[in-house]
Write an enzyme that holds these catalytic residues in place. Structure first.
Site, PDB file in Angstrom:
ATOM      1  N   LYS A 150      17.039   5.738  59.029  1.00  0.00           N
ATOM      2  CA  LYS A 150      17.747   7.140  58.664  1.00  0.00           C
ATOM      3  C   LYS A 150      18.656   7.467  59.982  1.00  0.00           C
ATOM      4  O   LYS A 150      19.318   8.337  59.632  1.00  0.00           O
ATOM      5  CB  LYS A 150      16.262   8.180  58.811  1.00  0.00           C
ATOM      6  CG  LYS A 150      15.333   8.074  57.656  1.00  0.00           C
ATOM      7  CD  LYS A 150      15.750   8.131  56.286  1.00  0.00           C
ATOM      8  CE  LYS A 150      14.761   8.000  55.275  1.00  0.00           C
ATOM      9  NZ  LYS A 150      13.760   8.913  55.003  1.00  0.00           N
ATOM     10  N   GLU A 172      11.581  24.247  54.262  1.00  0.00           N
ATOM     11  CA  GLU A 172      11.520  23.520  55.298  1.00  0.00           C
ATOM     12  C   GLU A 172      12.683  24.272  56.257  1.00  0.00           C
ATOM     13  O   GLU A 172      12.063  24.230  57.554  1.00  0.00           O
ATOM     14  CB  GLU A 172      12.339  22.193  54.931  1.00  0.00           C
ATOM     15  CG  GLU A 172      11.333  21.358  54.273  1.00  0.00           C
ATOM     16  CD  GLU A 172      11.838  19.982  53.670  1.00  0.00           C
ATOM     17  OE1 GLU A 172      13.100  19.812  53.649  1.00  0.00           O
ATOM     18  OE2 GLU A 172      11.130  18.848  53.132  1.00  0.00           O
ATOM     19  N   GLY A 214      16.216  15.839  50.340  1.00  0.00           N
ATOM     20  CA  GLY A 214      16.074  14.679  49.473  1.00  0.00           C
ATOM     21  C   GLY A 214      14.758  15.090  48.300  1.00  0.00           C
ATOM     22  O   GLY A 214      15.026  14.472  47.152  1.00  0.00           O
ATOM     23  N   GLY A 227      10.099  15.037  58.012  1.00  0.00           N
ATOM     24  CA  GLY A 227      11.012  13.859  57.590  1.00  0.00           C
ATOM     25  C   GLY A 227      12.359  14.106  57.606  1.00  0.00           C
ATOM     26  O   GLY A 227      12.736  15.545  57.880  1.00  0.00           O
ATOM     27  N   ALA A 228      12.994  13.435  57.396  1.00  0.00           N
ATOM     28  CA  ALA A 228      14.746  13.445  57.299  1.00  0.00           C
ATOM     29  C   ALA A 228      15.268  12.510  56.355  1.00  0.00           C
ATOM     30  O   ALA A 228      14.780  11.488  56.346  1.00  0.00           O
ATOM     31  CB  ALA A 228      15.411  13.609  58.415  1.00  0.00           C
TER      32      ALA A 228
END
Ligand code: 5RP
Length: 219
Positions: free
Chosen positions: A121, A103, A96, A82-83
């Site tokens: 996002k 990562e 986050g 994810g981001a």
């Protein structure tokens, strides 16, 4: 459609990138968790995973999915994660969840990085989300001063220790005009282990879950 359903839709779409015999790099966070849960359905197709955090490793193992040591695997065909923010140039802010160092390592060894997120996002310019930096504890104040000199408001993430035993400093109010240049610059501050900017090695594919389906952007 709520944010979780959009995250899940993006995570499900990423499953189509998994090929027979892959060792899959797996990220961290709520969107990555949806991917892990989906991966469990096709676990017999893959040869294992490399996890970007202890939390993801635990979730993978709970599904009966093998978690391998990156040092025994080498390069990976695929990384899914994810981001916190993403641009149409596939530059990202990540970290986050505080897992940015592992990562970045997994992203670096992966031939293809598929980033999964809900549509909220997607941003025109990175930096509204506080930029996380993993920092060696003795360098906390040095890094804070250097960040302040660059115009940011650094804030220690209270009560948080990374899987590597370090601190997270979140830098607010950053004007990230040129993510590649900013990542290079912040990498130079002694005591910074990892900057949560993923621009030098951004994503290759961005899957954005939205109310009207999953949009796919490619670099
Ligand atoms: C963890 C990360 C996550 O990918 C990022 O925080 C997004 O999390 P979520 O999928 O829960 O919105 O970088 O370090």
């Amino acid at each position: 459609m709520n944010a979780d359903a959009m995250k899940q839709a993006a995570a499900e779409a990423a499953l189509s990138y998994v090929e027979i015999g892959d060792v899959v790099g797996v990220g961290t966070g709520s969107t990555a968790n949806f991917f892990i849960d989906g991966l469990a359905r096709i676990k017999n197709k893959i040869d294992g995973t490399v996890a970007s955090s202890e939390a993801s490793a635990q979730r993978l193992r709970a599904h009966g999915i093998a978690v391998l040591d990156l040092n025994q695997v080498g390069e990976l065909p695929l990384y899914v994660d994810g981001a916190d923010e993403a641009t149409r140039h596939l530059h990202l802010i990540k970290g986050g969840g505080g897992a940015l160092t592992r990562e970045k390592i997994v992203a670096q060894v992966s031939a293809r990085f598929v980033c999964i997120a809900d549509r909220s996002k997607l941003v025109a310019r990175l930096g509204a989300f506080p930029l996380p930096l993993e920092v060696i504890p003795m360098a906390q104040s040095l890094v804070g001063r250097r960040l302040a000199a660059l115009g940011a408001l650094p804030q220690l993430r209270a009560g948080f220790t990374t899987d590597n035993g370090n601190l997270i400093v979140d830098a607010r109010n950053f004007d990230i005009d040129n993510p590649v240049e900013m990542e290079r610059r912040l990498n130079q501050i002694p005591g910074v282990v990892t900057v949560g900017l993923f621009a030098l090695r951004g994503a290759d594919v961005l899957l954005l879950g939205g109310a009207d389906g999953v949009e796919e952007l490619r670099g």
